[in-house]
Write an enzyme that holds these catalytic residues in place. Structure first.
Site, mmCIF file in Angstrom:
data_model
loop_
_atom_site.group_PDB
_atom_site.id
_atom_site.type_symbol
_atom_site.label_atom_id
_atom_site.label_comp_id
_atom_site.label_asym_id
_atom_site.label_seq_id
_atom_site.Cartn_x
_atom_site.Cartn_y
_atom_site.Cartn_z
ATOM 1 N N LYS A 22 0.856 -1.170 0.011
ATOM 2 C CA LYS A 22 -0.114 0.112 0.084
ATOM 3 C C LYS A 22 0.987 1.321 -0.047
ATOM 4 C CE LYS A 22 -1.668 1.625 4.099
ATOM 5 N NZ LYS A 22 -1.469 2.750 4.622
ATOM 6 N N ASN A 23 1.740 1.405 0.840
ATOM 7 C CA ASN A 23 2.607 2.686 1.002
ATOM 8 C C ASN A 23 3.378 2.704 0.041
ATOM 9 O OD1 ASN A 23 1.161 3.216 3.176
ATOM 10 N ND2 ASN A 23 2.495 2.507 4.761
ATOM 11 N N CYS A 118 -4.180 13.154 12.965
ATOM 12 C CA CYS A 118 -4.987 11.957 12.677
ATOM 13 C C CYS A 118 -4.878 11.220 13.794
ATOM 14 C CB CYS A 118 -4.575 10.945 11.664
ATOM 15 S SG CYS A 118 -2.819 10.282 11.741
ATOM 16 N N ARG A 123 1.170 14.605 13.270
ATOM 17 C CA ARG A 123 1.489 14.409 12.036
ATOM 18 C C ARG A 123 1.656 15.505 11.108
ATOM 19 N NH1 ARG A 123 -0.897 8.959 9.629
ATOM 20 N NH2 ARG A 123 0.958 8.971 8.516
ATOM 21 N N ASP A 308 4.512 0.488 12.169
ATOM 22 C CA ASP A 308 3.258 -0.169 11.374
ATOM 23 C C ASP A 308 3.003 -1.697 12.021
ATOM 24 O OD1 ASP A 308 3.028 2.255 10.497
ATOM 25 O OD2 ASP A 308 3.625 1.579 8.269
ATOM 26 N N ARG A 400 -8.665 -0.192 4.235
ATOM 27 C CA ARG A 400 -7.696 0.728 4.088
ATOM 28 C C ARG A 400 -6.550 0.108 3.536
ATOM 29 N NH1 ARG A 400 -7.157 6.448 6.917
ATOM 30 N NH2 ARG A 400 -5.837 6.694 5.339
HETATM 31 C C1 EPZ Z 1 4.607 6.745 6.548
HETATM 32 O O1 EPZ Z 1 3.995 7.672 7.107
HETATM 33 C C2 EPZ Z 1 3.508 5.584 6.453
HETATM 34 N N1 EPZ Z 1 2.477 6.054 5.252
HETATM 35 C C3 EPZ Z 1 2.992 5.387 7.693
HETATM 36 O O2 EPZ Z 1 2.083 4.154 7.522
HETATM 37 C C4 EPZ Z 1 4.187 4.714 8.781
HETATM 38 O O3 EPZ Z 1 3.434 4.701 9.880
HETATM 39 C C5 EPZ Z 1 5.111 5.949 8.800
HETATM 40 O O4 EPZ Z 1 5.648 6.101 7.301
HETATM 41 C C6 EPZ Z 1 6.311 5.613 9.586
HETATM 42 O O5 EPZ Z 1 6.789 4.596 8.935
HETATM 43 C C7 EPZ Z 1 2.513 5.942 4.155
HETATM 44 O O6 EPZ Z 1 3.625 5.688 3.482
HETATM 45 C C8 EPZ Z 1 1.487 6.450 3.295
HETATM 46 P P1 EPZ Z 1 6.893 9.825 8.575
HETATM 47 P P2 EPZ Z 1 4.353 9.226 6.869
HETATM 48 O O7 EPZ Z 1 6.814 11.196 7.889
HETATM 49 O O8 EPZ Z 1 5.390 9.541 5.671
HETATM 50 C C9 EPZ Z 1 6.782 13.313 11.956
HETATM 51 C C10 EPZ Z 1 0.177 2.884 7.805
HETATM 52 O O9 EPZ Z 1 -0.180 2.131 8.905
HETATM 53 N N2 EPZ Z 1 6.735 14.338 10.585
HETATM 54 O O10 EPZ Z 1 7.882 9.002 8.268
HETATM 55 O O11 EPZ Z 1 3.485 10.203 7.334
HETATM 56 C C11 EPZ Z 1 5.646 12.268 12.081
HETATM 57 O O12 EPZ Z 1 4.640 13.032 12.656
HETATM 58 C C12 EPZ Z 1 0.830 4.126 8.109
HETATM 59 O O13 EPZ Z 1 0.406 2.221 6.747
HETATM 60 C C13 EPZ Z 1 6.886 15.589 11.144
HETATM 61 O O14 EPZ Z 1 6.857 16.003 12.157
HETATM 62 O O15 EPZ Z 1 5.535 9.276 8.272
HETATM 63 C C14 EPZ Z 1 5.971 11.039 12.522
HETATM 64 O O16 EPZ Z 1 6.064 11.393 14.098
HETATM 65 C C15 EPZ Z 1 0.389 5.024 9.354
HETATM 66 N N3 EPZ Z 1 6.746 16.340 10.186
HETATM 67 C C16 EPZ Z 1 7.420 11.002 12.173
HETATM 68 O O17 EPZ Z 1 7.700 12.322 11.648
HETATM 69 C C17 EPZ Z 1 6.695 16.068 8.726
HETATM 70 O O18 EPZ Z 1 6.764 16.998 8.020
HETATM 71 C C18 EPZ Z 1 7.636 9.992 10.883
HETATM 72 O O19 EPZ Z 1 6.527 10.168 10.087
HETATM 73 C C19 EPZ Z 1 6.616 14.787 8.527
HETATM 74 C C20 EPZ Z 1 6.689 13.753 9.594
#
Ligand code: EPZ
Length: 421
Positions: A22-23, A118, A123, A308, A400
């Site tokens: 998915k991701n 969310c 996030r 995840d 999803r």
């Molecule tokens: C991806 O989300 C995945 N989603 C998530 O999968 C997964 O949990 C996550 O990576 C971590 O592995 C997709 O790929 C669509 P991040 P993403 O940016 O890219 C903070 C699932 O269950 N952050 O790596 O949104 C954020 O809040 C989902 O399939 C900022 O602060 O995750 C988090 O604490 C849920 N500012 C951390 O970084 C930003 O601009 C890592 O988030 C971006 C992120």
């Protein structure tokens, strides 16, 4: 709203095919916006999030056609008509922000709704925005939308992420492929989904080096071509179904599974007493007699233990012999499955980002409610091992990210059915 009914206690044995990730697919689909050539994605998963991304791309004027029942996606952004990603779609799925970089790179402007928080945490998307600014984008936040412009096109730049972000790495990587000059992205995410995106972009003509190392170097090109690319197997679906025989007992082969996609997780499973073996067709997981042992888990960016899979691993550890400590380091609010597991008899203490799980001999079936995607599947795993009947409600979260969960588990002997509302 559908729910899932599980009668626990059945051992599982058989084979489960693992779908495309998915991701990965959610990052590959917006890559269509970078080219006027056709992009064909094979091994696509059939999930509601993919349909949401389809609707978003279509709202921008892209053509997205699902072939072979959704296994193949044919995408074309030959005639984009719109540069606005509307709140109504973006609020449903945060990965919508991934259209920002590609739209900006190819068309010099984009307006994308801010996703908002969310269930698993606040996030923010600040890192996406800062990384794009490093490539010369001008950004303004107005009325809940990011207004991004780069009238003369993006220019190569250097950006060092203060901490790893999967989505922000994907966004800036896509944008950099069409920027003028060289971009260097430091402390980039190394997840298999990033590697898959880099492979696809390279097929489209992008010049990228260093994926998987933490430093991405991108030499911008004038244009990208169409390509055909097979989506990498879903490591989270793989890990989830590896846990099914681990929690119920039995032996299940995960077709298409590869150990390097889930190495840190597989190591933990083995530490808890589960056998994981590579086979010709994938990975085979066997639980022999006796309880699993408690293990400690800390979530980290890849190649560490994935956030995840934290909820699903917790379901297993609820019945382990001893006390396990789970530390969640990626998202601040990702233990919402804990109170639901406790309704099934689990003993869990949550303090901030740490959950202490004292294993019990047996869980009991109960009505429970899913709060997010991975939480919902953790409840299904717990239900498979529990005595009696469990009804998991709000399973739209599940749809999803997991296709045909009841069929895949049912084929291995699980007593599980969907109750349509
Ligand atoms: C991806 O989300 C995945 N989603 C998530 O999968 C997964 O949990 C996550 O990576 C971590 O592995 C997709 O790929 C669509 P991040 P993403 O940016 O890219 C903070 C699932 O269950 N952050 O790596 O949104 C954020 O809040 C989902 O399939 C900022 O602060 O995750 C988090 O604490 C849920 N500012 C951390 O970084 C930003 O601009 C890592 O988030 C971006 C992120």
């Amino acid at each position: 709203m559908d729910s899932i009914l599980v009668h626990g206690g059945a051992e599982l044995s058989g084979q489960i095919p693992i779908a495309g990730a998915k991701n990965a697919c959610l990052a590959l689909m917006p890559a269509t916006l970078l080219t006027d050539g056709p992009l064909t994605l094979t091994n696509a998963p059939r999930l509601s999030d993919i349909r949401t991304m389809t609707a978003l791309l279509q709202s921008l004027g892209a053509e997205v056609t699902a072939l072979q029942g959704g296994r193949v996606l044919a995408l074309s952004s030959h005639d984009l008509t719109n540069h606005l990603a509307d709140y109504d779609i973006v609020r449903k799925m945060r990965a919508s922000i991934l259209v920002l970089g590609p739209l900006l790179a190819r068309h010099g402007h984009a307006v994308v709704s801010l996703p908002g928080g969310c269930a698993i945490g606040a996030r923010p998307v600040d890192l996406h925005l800062r990384a794009l600014e490093a490539l010369g984008a001008t950004l303004e936040l107005r009325d809940g939308y990011v207004h991004a412009t780069a009238p003369g096109g993006l220019t190569g730049g250097r950006f060092a992420f203060p901490f790893v972000s999967v989505g922000a790495t994907e966004n800036v990587l896509m944008a950099a492929t069409l920027a003028r000059g060289t971009s260097v992205i430091e402390n980039a995410a190394r997840e298999p989904e990033i590697m898959d995106l880099a492979r696809c972009l390279r097929r489209m003509g992008a010049r990228i080096e260093g994926e998987g190392t933490g430093t991405l170097t991108v030499e911008g090109v004038d244009r990208l071509e169409g390509a055909t690319h097979a989506v990498v197997p879903d490591r989270i679906e793989l890990g989830t179904y590896m846990l099914a025989p681990a929690i119920t007992g039995g032996a299940v082969e995960l077709l298409g599974g590869r150990r390097e996609l889930v190495a840190a997780f597989a190591d933990k499973l083995e530490e808890s007493g589960i056998d994981v073996a590579e086979t010709e067709a994938g990975l085979k997981v066997v639980r022999r007699n006796g309880r699993v042992k408690a293990v400690d888990v800390t979530t980290e960016p890849f190649p560490g233990f994935p956030t995840d899979l934290q909820a699903q691993m917790m379901a297993l550890l609820c019945t382990a012999d001893g006390v396990s400590v789970l530390e969640e380091k990626i998202f601040e609010n990702r233990f919402m499955h804990a109170p639901e597991l406790m309704r099934m008899g689990a003993r869990i203490d949550v303090h901030g980002g740490t959950a202490r799980v004292t294993g019990v001999e047996r869980l009991n079936g109960a009505p429970v409610m899913a709060t997010d995607l991975r939480a919902s599947v953790s409840l299904i795993l717990a239900a498979l091992a529990a005595e009696g009947e469990t009804v998991v409600s709000r399973v739209y979260h599940l749809d999803r990210g997991y296709e045909r969960v009841e069929e895949k588990l049912g084929a291995c002997g699980a007593r599980i059915e969907r109750i349509s509302a």
